[in-house]
Design an enzyme around this catalytic site. Structure first.
Site: not given
Ligand code: PXP
Length: 245
Positions: A7, A18, A43, A45, A50, A74, A104, A196, A219-220
């Protein structure tokens, strides 16, 4: 084997802070693919803080040059989101119920409350040859109409798992096993994704407990680990776990 979909939202967040194209999301997409990622997730938004909607066709083109890599978009199915996704035709769309201002995604769909919206939206994407995944909580109570909505996949929302994992791994996974069992018994055509708060500590136990997971979207933790190990080494570490499956 479980596929790793990276992600890229947090890379986009840093870029947007920036007003210049650094880091370059498109170069990062190419690097993730070269380093072995089997999927790229964005994703967009509504406030585009982002990923931007204009990023989508460019990333889609990059992904489509690689036959074994999938693009997953997403988002909440607003009219704009639906129109953009159908014009891009990613391999998969993952639908989340969160409101525009959400920091999020923090909960999954309630398939009773949103049954008619979901049936309409899911059919629309399916008729456009886009695989649909629904983000769901580890709670059977929220899944009562899933057999009528009938997406191809669900994405297990793993926040609760990640939180509890530090205290008690067995209790952390318990509700996820119940949901998987419920879906396999009642709607066997549905396959499973997860995402997530998955990270290098908790990913292996999750996949060992639910080996049928087709894709994890992370992602994170990847961007945090990349600060310590670099992107290539980080993806190597995640892929070493997903490839065991
Ligand atoms: N799945 C969904 C539906 C999400 O919204 C996110 C965060 O954007 C993720 C997975 C990934 O989560 P993380 O950034 O905590 O790995």
């Amino acid at each position: 084997m479980t596929q790793l979909s990276v992600n890229l939202n947090k890379f986009a967040l840093i870029r947007n802070s920036r007003g210049i194209n650094v880091p370059d999301l498109f170069e990062i997409t190419k690097r993730c693919i070269n380093f072995g990622a089997q999927g790229i997730t964005l994703h967009p938004r509504p406030d585009e803080r982002h990923a931007k909607f204009t990023d989508l066709p460019i990333i889609s083109n990059i992904v489509n040059q690689n036959t074994n890599v999938e693009f997953n978009i997403e988002g909440y199915p607003s009219p704009k989101f639906i129109k953009e996704v159908i014009s891009i035709k990613p391999h998969q769309v993952t639908l989340v119920p969160d409101p525009p201002e959400a920091l999020t995604s923090s909960f999954g769909w309630d398939c009773t409350k949103h049954k008619s919206l979901l049936i309409d939206v899911v059919r629309n994407f399916q008729q456009n040859n886009i695989r649909v995944s629904l983000f769901i909580n580890p709670s059977i109570e929220t899944l009562q109409n899933l057999s009528e909505i009938l997406p191809e996949r669900i994405e297990l929302y793993t926040f609760d798992y990640a939180k509890e994992f530090q205290m008690n791994q067995e209790s952390a996974i318990k509700n996820y096993l119940k949901v998987v069992d419920f879906i396999q018994t009642n709607i066997p055509s549905i396959s499973f994704n997860a995402g997530h708060d998955l990270n290098l500590n908790n990913l292996e136990f999750f996949l060992k407990s639910i080996p049928i997971i087709k894709e994890v979207s992370i992602g994170h933790a990847i961007i945090c680990d990349a600060m310590e190990f670099g992107l290539e080494k980080t993806l190597e570490k995640y892929l070493a776990i997903t490839k065991k499956n």
